[in-house]
Design a protein around this motif. Structure first.
Motif, PDB file in Angstrom:
ATOM      1  N   SER A  74       0.801  -1.225   0.000  1.00 49.49           N
ATOM      2  CA  SER A  74       0.000   0.000   0.000  1.00 49.49           C
ATOM      3  C   SER A  74       0.833   1.273   0.000  1.00 49.49           C
ATOM      4  O   SER A  74       0.423   2.285  -0.558  1.00 49.49           O
ATOM      5  N   LYS A  75       2.010   1.243   0.635  1.00 48.53           N
ATOM      6  CA  LYS A  75       2.803   2.469   0.771  1.00 48.53           C
ATOM      7  C   LYS A  75       4.250   2.222   0.353  1.00 48.53           C
ATOM      8  O   LYS A  75       4.793   1.139   0.567  1.00 48.53           O
ATOM      9  N   ASP A  76       4.850   3.259  -0.205  1.00 49.94           N
ATOM     10  CA  ASP A  76       6.280   3.240  -0.527  1.00 49.94           C
ATOM     11  C   ASP A  76       6.682   1.980  -1.288  1.00 49.94           C
ATOM     12  O   ASP A  76       7.672   1.321  -0.955  1.00 49.94           O
ATOM     13  N   LEU A  77       5.903   1.667  -2.317  1.00 54.88           N
ATOM     14  CA  LEU A  77       6.126   0.435  -3.066  1.00 54.88           C
ATOM     15  C   LEU A  77       7.531   0.371  -3.652  1.00 54.88           C
ATOM     16  O   LEU A  77       8.221  -0.642  -3.525  1.00 54.88           O
ATOM     17  N   GLN A  78       7.988   1.469  -4.263  1.00 56.98           N
ATOM     18  CA  GLN A  78       9.304   1.422  -4.891  1.00 56.98           C
ATOM     19  C   GLN A  78      10.417   1.243  -3.859  1.00 56.98           C
ATOM     20  O   GLN A  78      11.311   0.421  -4.027  1.00 56.98           O
ATOM     21  N   THR A  79      10.340   2.027  -2.778  1.00 56.10           N
ATOM     22  CA  THR A  79      11.365   1.942  -1.736  1.00 56.10           C
ATOM     23  C   THR A  79      11.398   0.556  -1.116  1.00 56.10           C
ATOM     24  O   THR A  79      12.474  -0.028  -0.900  1.00 56.10           O
ATOM     25  N   ASN A  80      10.218   0.006  -0.832  1.00 52.67           N
ATOM     26  CA  ASN A  80      10.142  -1.335  -0.252  1.00 52.67           C
ATOM     27  C   ASN A  80      10.683  -2.387  -1.212  1.00 52.67           C
ATOM     28  O   ASN A  80      11.322  -3.354  -0.796  1.00 52.67           O
ATOM     29  N   PHE A  81      10.426  -2.183  -2.507  1.00 54.46           N
ATOM     30  CA  PHE A  81      10.915  -3.134  -3.502  1.00 54.46           C
ATOM     31  C   PHE A  81      12.444  -3.127  -3.567  1.00 54.46           C
ATOM     32  O   PHE A  81      13.085  -4.175  -3.591  1.00 54.46           O
ATOM     33  N   VAL A  82      13.040  -1.930  -3.583  1.00 56.15           N
ATOM     34  CA  VAL A  82      14.507  -1.845  -3.644  1.00 56.15           C
ATOM     35  C   VAL A  82      15.129  -2.484  -2.405  1.00 56.15           C
ATOM     36  O   VAL A  82      16.090  -3.258  -2.499  1.00 56.15           O
ATOM     37  N   THR A  83      14.563  -2.184  -1.248  1.00 54.24           N
ATOM     38  CA  THR A  83      15.087  -2.760  -0.003  1.00 54.24           C
ATOM     39  C   THR A  83      14.974  -4.276  -0.003  1.00 54.24           C
ATOM     40  O   THR A  83      15.932  -4.991   0.320  1.00 54.24           O
ATOM     41  N   ALA A  84      13.791  -4.787  -0.394  1.00 56.34           N
ATOM     42  CA  ALA A  84      13.578  -6.241  -0.425  1.00 56.34           C
ATOM     43  C   ALA A  84      14.485  -6.903  -1.447  1.00 56.34           C
ATOM     44  O   ALA A  84      15.010  -8.004  -1.221  1.00 56.34           O
ATOM     45  N   GLN A  86      17.476  -5.952  -2.355  1.00 59.63           N
ATOM     46  CA  GLN A  86      18.827  -6.019  -1.800  1.00 59.63           C
ATOM     47  C   GLN A  86      18.959  -7.103  -0.734  1.00 59.63           C
ATOM     48  O   GLN A  86      20.040  -7.653  -0.524  1.00 59.63           O
ATOM     49  N   GLN A  87      17.836  -7.410  -0.089  1.00 60.77           N
ATOM     50  CA  GLN A  87      17.839  -8.429   0.965  1.00 60.77           C
ATOM     51  C   GLN A  87      17.506  -9.821   0.431  1.00 60.77           C
ATOM     52  O   GLN A  87      17.528 -10.801   1.182  1.00 60.77           O
ATOM     53  N   GLY A  88      17.183  -9.902  -0.869  1.00 57.17           N
ATOM     54  CA  GLY A  88      16.844 -11.199  -1.445  1.00 57.17           C
ATOM     55  C   GLY A  88      15.459 -11.692  -1.094  1.00 57.17           C
ATOM     56  O   GLY A  88      15.168 -12.889  -1.197  1.00 57.17           O
ATOM     57  N   SER A  89      14.581 -10.783  -0.670  1.00 58.45           N
ATOM     58  CA  SER A  89      13.235 -11.192  -0.254  1.00 58.45           C
ATOM     59  C   SER A  89      12.147 -10.513  -1.084  1.00 58.45           C
ATOM     60  O   SER A  89      11.001 -10.425  -0.662  1.00 58.45           O
ATOM     61  N   GLY A  90      12.515 -10.019  -2.261  1.00 57.27           N
ATOM     62  CA  GLY A  90      11.559  -9.291  -3.082  1.00 57.27           C
ATOM     63  C   GLY A  90      10.733 -10.193  -3.975  1.00 57.27           C
ATOM     64  O   GLY A  90      10.887 -11.420  -3.989  1.00 57.27           O
ATOM     65  N   PRO A  91       9.832  -9.587  -4.775  1.00 55.09           N
ATOM     66  CA  PRO A  91       8.961 -10.343  -5.676  1.00 55.09           C
ATOM     67  C   PRO A  91       9.688 -10.698  -6.970  1.00 55.09           C
ATOM     68  O   PRO A  91      10.856 -10.350  -7.172  1.00 55.09           O
ATOM     69  N   ASP A  92       8.959 -11.380  -7.859  1.00 50.70           N
ATOM     70  CA  ASP A  92       9.482 -11.671  -9.201  1.00 50.70           C
ATOM     71  C   ASP A  92       9.095 -10.582 -10.191  1.00 50.70           C
ATOM     72  O   ASP A  92       9.810 -10.319 -11.160  1.00 50.70           O
ATOM     73  N   VAL A  93       7.936  -9.954  -9.939  1.00 54.15           N
ATOM     74  CA  VAL A  93       7.408  -8.907 -10.817  1.00 54.15           C
ATOM     75  C   VAL A  93       6.917  -7.761  -9.930  1.00 54.15           C
ATOM     76  O   VAL A  93       6.332  -8.003  -8.875  1.00 54.15           O
ATOM     77  N   GLY A 313      14.669 -11.851  -8.508  1.00 58.34           N
ATOM     78  CA  GLY A 313      13.525 -12.722  -8.271  1.00 58.34           C
ATOM     79  C   GLY A 313      13.933 -14.187  -8.310  1.00 58.34           C
ATOM     80  O   GLY A 313      14.938 -14.552  -8.925  1.00 58.34           O
ATOM     81  N   LYS A 314      13.141 -15.020  -7.673  1.00 59.60           N
ATOM     82  CA  LYS A 314      13.472 -16.442  -7.603  1.00 59.60           C
ATOM     83  C   LYS A 314      13.029 -17.216  -8.836  1.00 59.60           C
ATOM     84  O   LYS A 314      13.425 -18.357  -9.039  1.00 59.60           O
ATOM     85  N   ASN A 315      12.163 -16.612  -9.674  1.00 60.87           N
ATOM     86  CA  ASN A 315      11.677 -17.326 -10.856  1.00 60.87           C
ATOM     87  C   ASN A 315      11.623 -16.363 -12.042  1.00 60.87           C
ATOM     88  O   ASN A 315      10.558 -15.990 -12.522  1.00 60.87           O
TER      89      ASN A 315
END
Length: 415
Positions: A74-84, A86-93, A313-315
């Motif tokens: 819901s919030k700060d989608l881009q920032t959360n995506f970059v952080t995730a 870098q941590q290897g916990s982000g989405p595929d898309v 992403g993992k896939n």
């Protein structure tokens, strides 16, 4: 509503030339690769797009024998995506604005996408240009947006040809006590570079020059140059100590409400404002934002919403398959339009919906000569100093000193 600030900056920006695409050739991914990979596809989007995507994601999962999860951020989608990422916990898309691209590429968060030439030709070419960065295609566009002039036709039957015509009409409405404001163009105390940009360009100002290949050139900064000083003089003349058409009391929070409350006849906004205008029962029309008499055409920013493949992403094979061979279908584009009505980037989808929504063609017309919102990382330095300079000049500050100082601040940040 759309406002760009320094905090959102890492979240917003653009570029360039629509030449080749990246990594892996010019052919779309094949059906075999994602099926072989199996597993799970994770997609991040905002709330509205999540709801629209879920049924299509489920269908894609069934067809490919995989699990698909669409998760709302819901919030700060881009920032959360970059952080995730870098941590290897982000989405595929991930789904987001094209002006994220410079920041995402700089952070190594997205891969180029692989669209065949035939697929690319099915899109509005401005949209393709928007998602092309450093000569590579980094996203699959699905919707476009730009500002236009939304007019209360009961108060202002005719579209003004120039900003001077608009001001004259607005002043007469005020004198006749039919309106309390000349123009609803959001500024607030910190300004709004996105919304003032059409007037800035009409008065001759520019943000970045372009290189020989058409890319924005961060070394050619227009802010603080003589052209920008002249533009800010004209903007200042419309301000609180001049015509009174531009006011800091018109903010992102109240601009649309002031218009729907019939306190002004003219609103500079985008497709996102139309639902509130309709809800208020306002009879309205949409036309291009008028420029200054004798000046250049007013050019709004053109923004694009797109799907990106996460580099970590993992896939990734499945992600490439989804964005290249599924997002490119009219059915999905129409569903996303229905979730939030903005002109589809896919020509076939636009053709399907424009007959029942005349506003789409009007917004498209208002943006046809617009400028693609820069996605180069240097754009992050623009929003805050430029906006604050705008607000100060609207309030009566000296245009030359104010924009020259803003240009120095921006140049220092870019270096």
């Amino acid at each position: 509503m759309r406002i760009r600030t320094a905090g959102v900056v890492a979240v917003f920006a653009l570029a360039l030339a629509a030449s080749g695409c990246g990594g892996g050739g010019d052919e779309p991914a094949t059906k075999e690769s994602p099926k072989a990979a199996g597993g799970k596809l994770v997609i991040w989007a905002d709330d509205k797009r999540t709801a629209a995507l879920k049924p299509f994601a489920e269908k894609f999962g069934q067809e490919n024998g995989v699990t698909v999860e669409v998760q709302a951020v819901s919030k700060d989608l881009q920032t959360n995506f970059v952080t995730a990422s870098q941590q290897g916990s982000g989405p595929d898309v991930v789904v987001g604005a094209h002006d994220w691209i410079g920041n995402l590429v700089q952070n190594g968060a997205i891969d180029p996408v692989q669209l065949a030439a035939e697929q690319k030709s099915a899109f509005n070419q401005t949209a393709v240009k928007a998602v092309t960065f450093n000569g590579q295609l980094y996203g699959v566009p699905y919707a476009m947006e730009n500002l236009a002039l939304i007019r209360n036709t009961a108060l202002a039957p005719e579209a003004p040809k120039t900003i001077e015509d608009l001001v004259a009409a607005g002043k007469k409405l005020k004198a006749d006590k039919k309106a309390s404001e000349i123009l609803c163009l959001q500024s607030g105390q910190n300004g709004d570079a996105y919304h003032i940009y059409p007037l800035y360009t009409s008065a001759g100002g520019y943000l970045f020059g372009t290189a020989a290949n058409g890319d924005y050139d961060p070394k050619d900064l227009g802010v603080g140059k003589p052209e920008s000083i002249e533009a800010f003089k004209k903007i200042g003349a419309l301000g609180e100590k001049g015509e009174g058409a531009l006011k800091r009391s018109i903010t992102p929070e109240n601009a649309t409400a002031t218009f729907t409350g019939k306190k002004c006849a003219f609103l500079v906004s985008g497709p996102w404002a139309v639902a509130d205008v309709k809800k208020a029962g306002i009879t309205y029309d949409i036309s291009p934002i008028p420029g200054f008499a004798g000046g250049k055409e007013a050019q709004p920013f053109v923004g694009v919403q797109a799907f990106y493949v996460a580099s970590k992403g993992k896939n990734k094979a499945l992600a490439q398959e989804f964005v290249t061979n599924y997002v490119t279908t009219p059915d999905l584009a129409v569903a996303l339009y229905q979730a939030e009505p903005r002109p589809p980037a896919l020509t076939a989808a636009l053709d399907q919906v424009k007959g029942s929504d005349p506003d789409l063609a009007k917004f498209t017309e208002a943006g046809k000569n617009g400028q693609v919102l820069p996605a180069i990382p240097a754009m992050a330095a623009i929003w805050d100093p430029f906006g604050k300079a705008e607000a100060a000049v609207i309030g009566g500050a000296d245009p030359a000193r104010t924009i020259t100082s803003a240009g120095q601040t921006i140049a220092g940040q870019i270096k």
